[in-house]
Design a protein around this motif. Structure first.
Motif, PDB file in Angstrom:
ATOM      1  N   PRO A  60       0.798  -1.228   0.000  1.00 27.15           N
ATOM      2  CA  PRO A  60       0.000   0.000   0.000  1.00 27.15           C
ATOM      3  C   PRO A  60       0.833   1.282   0.000  1.00 27.15           C
ATOM      4  CG  PRO A  60      -0.917  -1.589   1.542  1.00 27.15           C
ATOM      5  CD  PRO A  60       0.385  -2.161   1.069  1.00 27.15           C
ATOM      6  N   TYR A  99       0.496   4.166  -2.824  1.00 22.79           N
ATOM      7  CA  TYR A  99       0.134   5.544  -2.463  1.00 22.79           C
ATOM      8  C   TYR A  99       1.192   6.541  -2.923  1.00 22.79           C
ATOM      9  CZ  TYR A  99      -1.235   9.635   0.213  1.00 22.79           C
ATOM     10  OH  TYR A  99      -1.597  10.906   0.557  1.00 22.79           O
ATOM     11  N   VAL A 154      -3.241   3.884  10.215  1.00 24.04           N
ATOM     12  CA  VAL A 154      -4.124   2.738  10.008  1.00 24.04           C
ATOM     13  C   VAL A 154      -3.324   1.541   9.514  1.00 24.04           C
ATOM     14  CG1 VAL A 154      -6.105   1.867   8.719  1.00 24.04           C
ATOM     15  CG2 VAL A 154      -6.083   4.236   9.536  1.00 24.04           C
ATOM     16  N   LEU A 155      -2.391   1.786   8.591  1.00 20.59           N
ATOM     17  CA  LEU A 155      -1.577   0.699   8.052  1.00 20.59           C
ATOM     18  C   LEU A 155      -0.728   0.057   9.144  1.00 20.59           C
ATOM     19  CD1 LEU A 155      -0.370   2.236   4.657  1.00 20.59           C
ATOM     20  CD2 LEU A 155      -2.062   0.440   4.993  1.00 20.59           C
ATOM     21  N   PHE A 158      -6.761  11.724   0.565  1.00 21.90           N
ATOM     22  CA  PHE A 158      -6.302  11.820   1.946  1.00 21.90           C
ATOM     23  C   PHE A 158      -4.777  11.910   1.983  1.00 21.90           C
ATOM     24  CE2 PHE A 158      -7.030   7.402   0.780  1.00 21.90           C
ATOM     25  CZ  PHE A 158      -5.793   6.823   1.035  1.00 21.90           C
ATOM     26  N   PHE A 167      -0.900  11.148   3.371  1.00 23.08           N
ATOM     27  CA  PHE A 167      -0.176   9.922   3.694  1.00 23.08           C
ATOM     28  C   PHE A 167      -0.135   9.687   5.206  1.00 23.08           C
ATOM     29  CE2 PHE A 167       3.905   7.858   4.783  1.00 23.08           C
ATOM     30  CZ  PHE A 167       3.652   6.619   4.219  1.00 23.08           C
ATOM     31  N   GLN A 198      -2.313  10.358   7.319  1.00 27.99           N
ATOM     32  CA  GLN A 198      -3.597   9.847   7.783  1.00 27.99           C
ATOM     33  C   GLN A 198      -3.704   8.343   7.570  1.00 27.99           C
ATOM     34  OE1 GLN A 198      -5.854  12.756   5.330  1.00 27.99           O
ATOM     35  NE2 GLN A 198      -6.975  13.204   7.214  1.00 27.99           N
ATOM     36  N   ALA A 199      -3.121   7.862   6.492  1.00 28.64           N
ATOM     37  CA  ALA A 199      -3.202   6.437   6.160  1.00 28.64           C
ATOM     38  C   ALA A 199      -2.162   5.622   6.900  1.00 28.64           C
ATOM     39  CB  ALA A 199      -3.037   6.244   4.659  1.00 28.64           C
ATOM     40  N   PHE A 250      -5.071  10.318  -4.578  1.00 29.16           N
ATOM     41  CA  PHE A 250      -5.755  10.036  -3.320  1.00 29.16           C
ATOM     42  C   PHE A 250      -6.148  11.343  -2.644  1.00 29.16           C
ATOM     43  CE2 PHE A 250      -3.177   6.308  -4.162  1.00 29.16           C
ATOM     44  CZ  PHE A 250      -4.036   5.269  -3.856  1.00 29.16           C
TER      45      PHE A 250
END
Length: 242
Positions: A29, A33, A50-51, A42, A44, A46-47, A40
């Motif tokens: 991912p 990204y 979660v990752l 959102f 990076f 922010q992601a 995208f």
């Protein structure tokens, strides 16, 4: 026969679980990204949280399953070998056997025309997974080295992308309200159709060869000499609407 302790099995299974899960749940991912950051909405940062959470949870589960497999009956050896081979297969597929299947725009992929890719991919997967089943002892003996090596490779390949990556402007900090977007005036409306990457001169050629197509655009104004103000879509849309 000396049965490996839980701790010794965990020391082996943890790198393997980390390798397998990181290929799918983290580094894959991240590469997608950072190489398509403008696509995208959102940021990076922010992601990433979660990752990382998904990675920690998945590694904990995978490591637990590997570590608690009974050492007797070679289940632990076979499970570790298969997980390591599976991680390597995913890494090869995502980094070496990368094929062009066309634009992912909702159209069906012509699998018949791309069959040659399958003839290449399938033997690779069969050899790797088959060897893990046939020679699990070899894979388990080298599993830690293989896993850590490829985790480092993924990390090193991701670092340059992280260093060069820039957040794609402030548009990711804002969102447009869709309230009233489908409400039209009874008297006067202005509708702007934007054909992204569609060359203006190509449309002119189409009208010259088939003038009847112009009837389908009755009521529209075609500005044949219009030029974009920017070389990219992001700047051009703002330019056209302001």
């Amino acid at each position: 026969m000396n049965v490996p302790t839980f701790a010794s099995r965990a020391r082996t299974s943890f790198p393997v679980a980390l390798f397998l899960v990181s290929v799918i749940g983290l580094f894959g991912p991240i590469h997608i990204y950072l190489t398509n950051i403008m696509e995208f909405s959102f940021a990076f940062t922010q992601a990433l949280g979660v990752l990382v959470l998904l990675l920690v949870a998945a590694v904990a589960i995978a490591d637990f399953l590997l570590a608690v497999l009974p050492a007797g009956g070679h289940l632990f050896v076979r499970g570790t070998a298969f997980a390591c081979a599976l991680g390597l297969a995913f890494w090869i597929q995502g980094n070496i056997l990368v094929w062009r299947y066309g634009l992912m725009d909702g159209k069906d992929v012509d699998w018949a025309a791309k069959a040659v890719y399958g003839w290449i991919d399938t033997p690779v997967w069969l050899v790797l997974l088959g060897s893990a089943v046939a020679r699990p002892g070899w894979w388990t003996r080298h599993a830690v080295k293989i896993s850590l090596m490829f985790v480092v490779i993924q990390l090193v390949s991701a670092l340059p992308l992280l260093g060069k990556a820039k957040e794609a402007g402030s548009f990711k900090m804002y969102s447009a309200s869709e309230e009233g977007v489908h409400q039209f005036s009874r008297k006067t409306n202005v509708v702007v159709l934007i054909f992204d990457t569609f060359q203006n001169d190509v449309f002119q050629e189409i009208l010259e060869k088939a003038p009847s197509y112009a009837k389908g655009f009755d009521g529209f104004t075609y500005l044949r000499n219009t030029l974009g103000g920017y070389p990219t879509t992001y700047g051009s849309i703002s330019y056209l609407l302001t």
